[in-house]
Design an enzyme around this catalytic site. Sequence first.
Site, PDB file in Angstrom:
ATOM      1  N   CYS A   1       0.395   1.119  -3.206  1.00 40.23           N
ATOM      2  CA  CYS A   1       0.488  -0.289  -3.617  1.00 40.23           C
ATOM      3  C   CYS A   1      -0.904  -0.804  -4.009  1.00 40.23           C
ATOM      4  CB  CYS A   1       1.076  -1.119  -2.477  1.00 40.23           C
ATOM      5  SG  CYS A   1       1.375  -2.843  -2.913  1.00 40.23           S
ATOM      6  N   CYS A   2      -1.910  -0.550  -3.144  1.00 34.73           N
ATOM      7  CA  CYS A   2      -3.270  -0.981  -3.472  1.00 34.73           C
ATOM      8  C   CYS A   2      -3.767  -0.287  -4.738  1.00 34.73           C
ATOM      9  CB  CYS A   2      -4.223  -0.673  -2.317  1.00 34.73           C
ATOM     10  SG  CYS A   2      -4.199  -1.889  -0.982  1.00 34.73           S
TER      11      CYS A   2
ATOM     12  N   CYS B   1      -0.148  -8.382   3.707  1.00 32.81           N
ATOM     13  CA  CYS B   1      -1.034  -7.499   4.471  1.00 32.81           C
ATOM     14  C   CYS B   1      -2.170  -8.251   5.165  1.00 32.81           C
ATOM     15  CB  CYS B   1      -1.621  -6.428   3.547  1.00 32.81           C
ATOM     16  SG  CYS B   1      -0.368  -5.446   2.710  1.00 32.81           S
TER      17      CYS B   1
ATOM     18  N   CYS C   1      -4.028  -9.874   0.313  1.00 32.45           N
ATOM     19  CA  CYS C   1      -2.652 -10.157  -0.111  1.00 32.45           C
ATOM     20  C   CYS C   1      -1.850 -10.713   1.067  1.00 32.45           C
ATOM     21  CB  CYS C   1      -1.987  -8.883  -0.603  1.00 32.45           C
ATOM     22  SG  CYS C   1      -2.710  -8.210  -2.093  1.00 32.45           S
TER      23      CYS C   1
ATOM     24  N   CYS D   1      -8.967  -1.421   0.777  1.00 28.56           N
ATOM     25  CA  CYS D   1      -7.922  -1.376  -0.256  1.00 28.56           C
ATOM     26  C   CYS D   1      -8.120  -0.223  -1.225  1.00 28.56           C
ATOM     27  CB  CYS D   1      -7.873  -2.686  -1.019  1.00 28.56           C
ATOM     28  SG  CYS D   1      -9.388  -3.049  -1.921  1.00 28.56           S
TER      29      CYS D   1
END
Length: 257
Positions: A133-134, A217, A214, A240
């Site tokens: 995702c990162c 998170c 985010c 990240c």
Amino acid sequence: MEQPKLPLAPVAQARAAERATSLADHLDRRHRGQTALELIDASVRHLFRNRIAMVSSFGADSSVLLHLVAQVDPSTPVIFIDTEQLFEETLAYRDDLVARLGLTDVRSHRPRPERLKRLDPENFLWQSDPDLCCRIRKVEPLADALRDFPAWVSGRKRFQNAVRAALPAFEADGPRIKVNPLADWTAKDIEAYRIEHGLPEHPLVKFGYLSVGCAPCTSRVKPGEDPRAGRWRGREKTECGIHLPGLMTTESHGSGI
Ligand code: SF4
């Protein structure tokens, strides 16, 4: 016996990384003891004139570095990665700081739509695979955004966590140079500067979010905890990926994912 040859691109990348490492070591020695403002001035106006960008998350303590950069040159490119998972408060804080500081070249970059459609169509990848995702929401957009910049300014500080404890003012980042003007600033230094210059606090700090990333998170930090303890809480993950080796060789279409 003839040595096996590496493909040209990795060889060129390795050489560029070696050159960046030598240059970073040299600059770190030459500029040792300079203030943050002096480091920014040297980097933005002389060493990497018109070839350097600042990267800001417009997070909990971003205002100080943005203020310093604005003093040197408010037209310095500022790259902001909008992961599309940020708090609304962060977007509002960005707009407020841009207006207050008179920054004239803030560039918001988003993940590539085709990457989101293929890998995170439900916006839930943060739960199953936060590293991926990162990668698609932060690392790849930043690599794209920095493609034309051989140097960038980061707001990292040594006090933030153990991983950053040995942070130099200049460091190699693949073939690029990363400048860390606030490396030796403490949390007290940051707060004192913010107050002295009347800079607004990120709206979530008063609710205990001492490091803001985010929304899925980021959690509140308890008294006595590491300021970044609220990031990816309960997971091994602490960064990240934009500050890990390999950013500058990452490209959306070359990642193999
Ligand atoms: S911080 Fe979380 S939501 Fe943001 S890009 Fe990384 S894993 Fe995804």
